[in-house]
Design a protein around this motif. Structure first.
Motif, PDB file in Angstrom:
ATOM      1  N   SER A  60       1.516   2.083  -3.573  1.00 30.38           N
ATOM      2  CA  SER A  60       0.362   1.811  -4.438  1.00 30.38           C
ATOM      3  C   SER A  60       0.405   2.596  -5.749  1.00 30.38           C
ATOM      4  O   SER A  60       0.143   2.036  -6.824  1.00 30.38           O
ATOM      5  CB  SER A  60      -0.940   2.112  -3.688  1.00 30.38           C
ATOM      6  OG  SER A  60      -0.964   3.455  -3.237  1.00 30.38           O
ATOM      7  N   GLN A 110       2.251  -1.468 -13.276  1.00 26.01           N
ATOM      8  CA  GLN A 110       1.436  -2.570 -13.781  1.00 26.01           C
ATOM      9  C   GLN A 110       0.719  -2.171 -15.066  1.00 26.01           C
ATOM     10  O   GLN A 110       0.673  -2.929 -16.038  1.00 26.01           O
ATOM     11  CB  GLN A 110       0.409  -2.980 -12.724  1.00 26.01           C
ATOM     12  CG  GLN A 110      -0.407  -4.215 -13.076  1.00 26.01           C
ATOM     13  CD  GLN A 110       0.401  -5.495 -12.953  1.00 26.01           C
ATOM     14  OE1 GLN A 110       1.177  -5.650 -12.022  1.00 26.01           O
ATOM     15  NE2 GLN A 110       0.230  -6.407 -13.892  1.00 26.01           N
ATOM     16  N   ARG A 156      -1.186  -7.559  -9.644  1.00 23.81           N
ATOM     17  CA  ARG A 156      -2.623  -7.801  -9.516  1.00 23.81           C
ATOM     18  C   ARG A 156      -2.897  -9.194  -8.949  1.00 23.81           C
ATOM     19  O   ARG A 156      -3.672  -9.351  -7.992  1.00 23.81           O
ATOM     20  CB  ARG A 156      -3.306  -7.649 -10.871  1.00 23.81           C
ATOM     21  CG  ARG A 156      -4.802  -7.936 -10.828  1.00 23.81           C
ATOM     22  CD  ARG A 156      -5.440  -7.877 -12.207  1.00 23.81           C
ATOM     23  NE  ARG A 156      -5.507  -6.515 -12.710  1.00 23.81           N
ATOM     24  CZ  ARG A 156      -4.737  -6.029 -13.672  1.00 23.81           C
ATOM     25  NH1 ARG A 156      -3.812  -6.807 -14.225  1.00 23.81           N
ATOM     26  NH2 ARG A 156      -4.863  -4.784 -14.082  1.00 23.81           N
ATOM     27  N   LEU A 204      -6.646  -1.428  -9.910  1.00 20.45           N
ATOM     28  CA  LEU A 204      -5.815  -2.557 -10.328  1.00 20.45           C
ATOM     29  C   LEU A 204      -6.525  -3.895 -10.168  1.00 20.45           C
ATOM     30  O   LEU A 204      -6.422  -4.764 -11.035  1.00 20.45           O
ATOM     31  CB  LEU A 204      -4.517  -2.560  -9.501  1.00 20.45           C
ATOM     32  CG  LEU A 204      -3.404  -3.501  -9.957  1.00 20.45           C
ATOM     33  CD1 LEU A 204      -2.918  -3.127 -11.349  1.00 20.45           C
ATOM     34  CD2 LEU A 204      -2.239  -3.448  -8.964  1.00 20.45           C
ATOM     35  N   LEU A 209      -1.784  -9.454  -5.254  1.00 19.82           N
ATOM     36  CA  LEU A 209      -2.656  -8.702  -4.358  1.00 19.82           C
ATOM     37  C   LEU A 209      -4.003  -9.402  -4.188  1.00 19.82           C
ATOM     38  O   LEU A 209      -4.519  -9.529  -3.068  1.00 19.82           O
ATOM     39  CB  LEU A 209      -2.853  -7.290  -4.909  1.00 19.82           C
ATOM     40  CG  LEU A 209      -3.651  -6.318  -4.041  1.00 19.82           C
ATOM     41  CD1 LEU A 209      -2.915  -6.060  -2.732  1.00 19.82           C
ATOM     42  CD2 LEU A 209      -3.872  -5.003  -4.783  1.00 19.82           C
ATOM     43  N   CYS A 256       0.721   0.662  -9.307  1.00 19.34           N
ATOM     44  CA  CYS A 256      -0.380   0.738 -10.277  1.00 19.34           C
ATOM     45  C   CYS A 256       0.115   1.262 -11.620  1.00 19.34           C
ATOM     46  O   CYS A 256      -0.256   0.747 -12.684  1.00 19.34           O
ATOM     47  CB  CYS A 256      -1.498   1.626  -9.738  1.00 19.34           C
ATOM     48  SG  CYS A 256      -2.462   0.881  -8.402  1.00 19.34           S
ATOM     49  N   SER A 286      -6.359  -1.540   1.571  1.00 23.01           N
ATOM     50  CA  SER A 286      -5.617  -1.922   0.363  1.00 23.01           C
ATOM     51  C   SER A 286      -6.524  -1.940  -0.858  1.00 23.01           C
ATOM     52  O   SER A 286      -6.120  -1.532  -1.955  1.00 23.01           O
ATOM     53  CB  SER A 286      -4.974  -3.300   0.563  1.00 23.01           C
ATOM     54  OG  SER A 286      -4.052  -3.274   1.635  1.00 23.01           O
ATOM     55  N   LYS A 295      -6.869   1.558  -2.065  1.00 23.22           N
ATOM     56  CA  LYS A 295      -5.677   2.077  -2.743  1.00 23.22           C
ATOM     57  C   LYS A 295      -5.459   1.442  -4.108  1.00 23.22           C
ATOM     58  O   LYS A 295      -4.935   2.081  -5.025  1.00 23.22           O
ATOM     59  CB  LYS A 295      -4.442   1.855  -1.865  1.00 23.22           C
ATOM     60  CG  LYS A 295      -4.396   2.739  -0.631  1.00 23.22           C
ATOM     61  CD  LYS A 295      -3.090   2.551   0.130  1.00 23.22           C
ATOM     62  CE  LYS A 295      -2.998   3.517   1.303  1.00 23.22           C
ATOM     63  NZ  LYS A 295      -1.720   3.404   2.031  1.00 23.22           N
ATOM     64  N   PHE A 296      -5.843   0.173  -4.240  1.00 22.91           N
ATOM     65  CA  PHE A 296      -5.586  -0.552  -5.495  1.00 22.91           C
ATOM     66  C   PHE A 296      -6.868  -0.797  -6.284  1.00 22.91           C
ATOM     67  O   PHE A 296      -6.945  -1.742  -7.066  1.00 22.91           O
ATOM     68  CB  PHE A 296      -4.909  -1.895  -5.188  1.00 22.91           C
ATOM     69  CG  PHE A 296      -3.491  -1.778  -4.715  1.00 22.91           C
ATOM     70  CD1 PHE A 296      -2.450  -1.601  -5.613  1.00 22.91           C
ATOM     71  CD2 PHE A 296      -3.190  -1.840  -3.365  1.00 22.91           C
ATOM     72  CE1 PHE A 296      -1.140  -1.500  -5.180  1.00 22.91           C
ATOM     73  CE2 PHE A 296      -1.881  -1.741  -2.916  1.00 22.91           C
ATOM     74  CZ  PHE A 296      -0.849  -1.567  -3.825  1.00 22.91           C
ATOM     75  N   GLY A 346       0.806  -1.219   0.000  1.00 26.70           N
ATOM     76  CA  GLY A 346       0.000   0.000   0.000  1.00 26.70           C
ATOM     77  C   GLY A 346       0.832   1.259   0.000  1.00 26.70           C
ATOM     78  O   GLY A 346       0.440   2.278  -0.582  1.00 26.70           O
TER      79      GLY A 346
END
Length: 615
Positions: A32, A39, A49, A84, A52, A36, A77, A80-81, A29
């Protein structure tokens, strides 16, 4: 990796396995944004991805009461993602978060669930949200009643997202939510962060289908009673009430603006005229601008006695432009006066000489560049308002005296030419740039008699210390105003071409006409324009370039999101085309002046102008 270690510890029966799992999520995190981006761009060889989602899915099978901090971290988390992780995992955690805030779970879990909801609700499938939105709203209202000062901001933020996602169902809970939010707002009026959060929630309610009328009916009586007796209110309540009123007026239908006018307009003007509180006066100024923007010309007949409303508005403008006031009090007077120009130009027209004189006096006593810049925008808009008789506007400036200067034209253009590069805001840059072009296009003989700041004269080598700067202040050349304006317009054209990547022309090519300009023309008479030094080549600030980027993105319908100026016809002007026409017309119709002005341009400026002339 620590995650795999935590799995091994879990399989071995360790009670502390979750700590490594939670620490792994925390580590991810903290990176993040970078993860992101990597990725999405394919710059990382690891599949963040999949890793996580595996970590998040593993947590779903554990007890929330047994591992509250792990579940709280999982919710955070997901927030934040959110861009993703897959839709399936997001939706599962959205449902889990909605369940968590309604359940008897430890506080850290509810905090994490709120973070997840605040992020996921605006992005999620409405078909999934709608059946659950009433339950989410009810649970958040319950949380709001229990929230501490530390969690209040988060709950309000989550509630705002839920209301925006609720659609028509938000109407059903408005009678429950609005009184609670108003109570939070009143209790925390001295805390700008919480009170602003509360106003934003109320704005979300206002914008929800069917909620505007009941919300306004709920707010107006209380706000009206506060504003009518401002001197007996607790600190911050009057300023906060004006802020709330401005929110209500924003994009409101005329019927709502009229209702607010009947209750609060006179009190708002009186605050401007009588208050000594900076916050109250600033917020009242913004509120008056919102009144004019929403009521337009109709507002002038709402006050009953003919001319009374206009008189009150002009009295307010006079107070805000009083040179004896501290500059910070007048910070928002520019937006207010701009609305007078945009919405009631015919009624304002007879008062323009007095307005210009007041603006000039306010500028002369202010040391705040932002205030001066906002007043320059007003002058620029008046230039446009005077078209096609811009010569007449210049003559008006010549007739208005200015302390320490020959006239208002000399003072205003001295300030304008220095501050143009510091003006920020897409609309403001467009208005001032095009106004400068209109001024130089008049070829008014008095313009060339005005000398303004040119470029910095380097008086000594080495580093300039503070003590040396005090003893030997910066010295600047003086150049004729048309030369400076021409340079500023060329600067803008250069920035436009950099922003839009205009032209594939070879910059090294120079046609014969430009070689003549570059080499100078000894036959040009000094009577055409006074002798000039090279103009200032000060680079624009980063903020200015960012603002220019918005101006030049002319295909983006959201480029101008300022509600007070979005209806100004000048927003439709294509700045690149406008400047191209200005340079082309001057080139075709008055070649000697054009060639003389070009001698003061830098290579990049000259190249930019050359490109548009070759088209």
């Amino acid at each position: 990796m620590r995650f795999h270690e935590s799995r091994e510890l879990k399989e071995a029966g360790s009670a502390d396995w979750w700590r490594l799992h939670e620490a792994s999520l925390f580590a991810l995190g903290s990176l993040s944004e970078q993860l992101c981006e990597a990725q999405d761009s394919g710059l990382t060889k690891y599949n963040v991805r999949d890793l996580l989602e595996q970590m998040l899915i593993d947590i779903m099978g554990t007890g929330v009461h047994q591992y509250p901090f792990l579940h709280a971290r999982a919710f955070s988390s997901v927030a934040k993602f959110s861009s993703l992780i897959s839709k399936g995992v997001s939706e599962q955690y959205l449902c889990n978060a909605a369940h968590a805030i309604a359940s008897d779970v430890p506080p850290p879990v509810k905090v994490g669930a709120c973070r997840a909801l605040a992020q996921l609700l605006p992005e999620s499938n409405q078909n999934l949200i709608q059946p659950n939105i009433m339950g989410i709203l009810s649970s958040l209202v319950d949380l709001l009643r229990q929230a501490s000062d530390e969690t209040l901001h988060l709950v309000l933020e989550t509630l705002q997202s839920a209301i925006k996602s609720g659609g028509e169902q938000s109407t059903l809970i408005e009678p429950v939510i609005s009184p609670i939010i108003l109570d939070v707002w009143a209790q925390h009026i001295a805390d700008p962060f919480i009170s602003i959060d509360a106003v934003e929630v109320l704005e979300a309610i206002k914008n929800a289908p069917g909620c505007l009328q009941p919300l306004v009916s709920r707010i107006l009586p209380t706000i009206g009673s506060i504003l009518v007796k401002p001197k007996v209110q607790p600190d911050g309540l009057v300023a906060g009430s004006l802020d709330l009123l401005t929110m209500v007026l924003k994009n409101a239908p005329v019927a709502v603006v009229k209702a607010v006018f009947d209750t609060c307009f006179v009190s708002t003007v009186q605050i401007v005229l009588e208050s000594d509180d900076h916050g109250e006066m600033q917020n009242a100024t913004e509120c008056l601008a919102a009144f004019i923007s929403g009521g337009r010309q109709e507002l002038l007949v709402w006050g009953g006695e003919q001319g009374q409303t206009l008189k009150m508005l002009l009295d307010a403008a006079s107070r805000l432009l009083d040179p004896a006031l501290e500059s910070s009090v007048s910070l928002f007077v520019g937006s207010f006066v701009l609305q007078l120009i945009l919405q009631i130009p015919l009624h304002l027209s007879p008062h323009i000489p007095d307005l210009i004189a007041a603006i000039m006096r306010r500028m002369q006593t202010s040391s705040i560049a932002g205030l001066k810049s906002s007043l320059i925008v007003i002058i620029a808009r008046l230039v446009h308002m005077s078209a096609p008789n811009v010569d007449g506007f210049i003559n008006l400036l010549l007739s208005i005296p200015a302390q320490g200067y020959d006239n208002s034209l000399v003072y205003i253009m001295s300030e304008w030419s220095q501050l143009q590069g510091e003006i920020q805001g897409a609309y403001q840059i467009k208005v001032t740039t095009t106004a400068l072009a209109l001024l130089i296009s008049t070829r008014h003989p008095e313009l060339s008699k005005v000398e303004v700041q040119g470029h910095l004269i380097k008086t000594s080598a080495g580093i300039t210390t503070r003590s040396k700067a005090r003893v030997t202040p910066d010295q600047w050349t003086k150049i004729p105003l048309p030369v400076k304006i021409f340079s500023l317009l060329a600067d803008t054209l250069t920035e436009i071409q950099e922003q839009i990547g205009a032209g594939d022309d070879d910059d090294s090519e120079e046609d014969n006409d430009w070689e003549e300009v570059q080499n100078g023309d000894a036959s040009i008479s000094d009577d055409i324009i006074h002798s000039a030094s090279v103009p200032s080549m000060t680079n624009p600030s980063v903020e200015h370039l960012n603002a220019m980027a918005k101006v030049f993105d002319e295909d983006d319908d959201d480029s101008y999101d300022d509600d007070l100026t979005k209806n100004d016809p000048l927003n439709e002007v294509k700045l690149a085309d406008f400047l191209t026409n200005i340079f082309a017309n001057l080139w075709e119709n008055n070649r000697p002046i054009f060639e003389y002005l070009c001698q003061g341009l830098s290579d990049s400026q000259r190249s930019a102008v050359e490109k548009v002339l070759r088209r």
